[in-house]
Design a protein around this motif. Sequence first.
Motif, PDB file in Angstrom:
ATOM      1  N   LEU A 206      25.227 -23.472 -28.699  1.00 52.08           N
ATOM      2  CA  LEU A 206      25.232 -23.844 -27.287  1.00 52.08           C
ATOM      3  C   LEU A 206      26.613 -23.650 -26.669  1.00 52.08           C
ATOM      4  O   LEU A 206      26.748 -23.172 -25.534  1.00 52.08           O
ATOM      5  CB  LEU A 206      24.794 -25.298 -27.123  1.00 52.08           C
ATOM      6  CG  LEU A 206      23.294 -25.573 -27.093  1.00 52.08           C
ATOM      7  CD1 LEU A 206      23.022 -27.065 -27.148  1.00 52.08           C
ATOM      8  CD2 LEU A 206      22.661 -24.970 -25.836  1.00 52.08           C
TER       9      LEU A 206
ATOM     10  N   THR B 275      27.237 -20.916 -23.688  1.00 51.74           N
ATOM     11  CA  THR B 275      27.717 -21.375 -22.370  1.00 51.74           C
ATOM     12  C   THR B 275      29.020 -20.685 -21.996  1.00 51.74           C
ATOM     13  O   THR B 275      29.224 -20.287 -20.840  1.00 51.74           O
ATOM     14  CB  THR B 275      27.901 -22.904 -22.375  1.00 51.74           C
ATOM     15  OG1 THR B 275      26.680 -23.528 -22.768  1.00 51.74           O
ATOM     16  CG2 THR B 275      28.292 -23.401 -20.991  1.00 51.74           C
TER      17      THR B 275
ATOM     18  N   PRO C 161      21.385 -19.219 -17.393  1.00 56.07           N
ATOM     19  CA  PRO C 161      21.327 -20.545 -18.034  1.00 56.07           C
ATOM     20  C   PRO C 161      19.912 -21.017 -18.326  1.00 56.07           C
ATOM     21  O   PRO C 161      19.658 -21.634 -19.364  1.00 56.07           O
ATOM     22  CB  PRO C 161      22.031 -21.469 -17.026  1.00 56.07           C
ATOM     23  CG  PRO C 161      21.994 -20.749 -15.736  1.00 56.07           C
ATOM     24  CD  PRO C 161      22.046 -19.300 -16.071  1.00 56.07           C
TER      25      PRO C 161
ATOM     26  N   LEU D  98      18.623 -21.911 -22.146  1.00 56.42           N
ATOM     27  CA  LEU D  98      18.014 -23.192 -22.511  1.00 56.42           C
ATOM     28  C   LEU D  98      16.586 -22.993 -23.014  1.00 56.42           C
ATOM     29  O   LEU D  98      16.130 -23.675 -23.942  1.00 56.42           O
ATOM     30  CB  LEU D  98      18.037 -24.140 -21.308  1.00 56.42           C
ATOM     31  CG  LEU D  98      19.426 -24.610 -20.860  1.00 56.42           C
ATOM     32  CD1 LEU D  98      19.314 -25.450 -19.598  1.00 56.42           C
ATOM     33  CD2 LEU D  98      20.111 -25.403 -21.962  1.00 56.42           C
TER      34      LEU D  98
END
Length: 441
Positions: free
Chosen positions: A112, A116, A147, A151
Amino acid sequence: MLYISFLLINFCFMPQLVKKNNIALNIILTVLITAFSIVGLMVANTYAQAYRLVETDDIGRAYDRLFGEAFTYIFLLYLLFNAYAYFSEKGMALLQKIQFLKNYNKNIYQELFTSTKIWLLTLMIFAVIFSPTLDYVLVIIWLIAPPVNLLFAFLSIYYTIPNLRKIGKGFGRYFWGNVALTAMICLLLLLALAGFMRNGEAIPIALIFTSIGMICVTTPLAWYLYKNKFEKLTEIQMLKTELGKSDASLNFLKSQINPHFLFNALNTLFGTALQENAERTGEGIQKLGDMMRFMLHENTLDKISLTREVEYLNNYIDLQKLRTSRSADIKIDTHIEEQLNNLQITPMLLIPFIENAFKHGISLQQPSYIKISLQTKERTLYFDVSNSIYIKADNDPEKLKSGIGLENVKQRLSLLYFGKHELIIRESAKEFFVHLTLQLD
């Protein structure tokens, strides 16, 4: 100018602010470099887009528009610079505070964090390349699509696919489930972002690109990653765990067998010594010494030669014969072939069966017998042990005790010779019988 500002914010100002070193100074320096960049871009913008000055009748309004665009662009871009720099310093710690992520593989934090950072970095590069004239629709697409797809990928890899695999569902169920989930997510985003529309087409277009990416790219990519990486890692981890349990079990079983046998052997020598025959006692001590040497040097190995294992069995049987030789009602019949081959076997694998026979099949007051047979044919070992059964006296300390040897050897056989052995145990009112067939290396 933008590149140098990015380096200063990312490697100088923000690290010091996170560490709370010279906070006031670093805030002032960040504000100054931002102001300098705004002024620099305002001036550069009037030269780069001078053609726009003649498109309006009011030259002052044209300058205001160019200056406003430069100010807004630099302010938002440097805000993004600072967000990236802060996340680089504190992102991992922030992610580790999210409670529900602790239920998943610990690698999810690093993944993650890296994802990001890549998205923020590409967003900055995207903004720098297209300069202040960046199209609003492209900005919305880039802010929403990456994004949401990231996710969605993590949700698929760490939750959706593992749960479907547990219940035996395949790609079809996963794909159509993701299609339905994509429709729900895009509908919720449309309702949530409807109030922020500057024009009627930006957000719908962004959501269309987002849904296409979720269904056509993220869904199959997540399945591929799980199957080719995460599923294999999970399988490897499970195998390591099981191997660790097996090693622990084997070490524990060996530690149980050794002291148990030593206790019995010492009792045997003690009884022999009481018979006041020094020669026989010396013979027993010699055999026990050979067995002690075996346990100290070879019992810790994974495999030993079958010849050494047979020598150990013979020493144990001879020791027991010393104890029972005075009783004519005890018959011990052994047919153990001499082993001249190079076969290997796990040490201390056969002795529990013989030990159990002597423990439960011999009575100094009643007629009893033990029969032991061991032979090999090619790479197959055939091992048989049978013994009489008698009812122990009420004052016998072992009447209520069950031997640990047989249970241990069953576990070891299942761990080390899975699919390579056959163990048959039969018990009647008068006899206990064991037959073991073992495929050796």
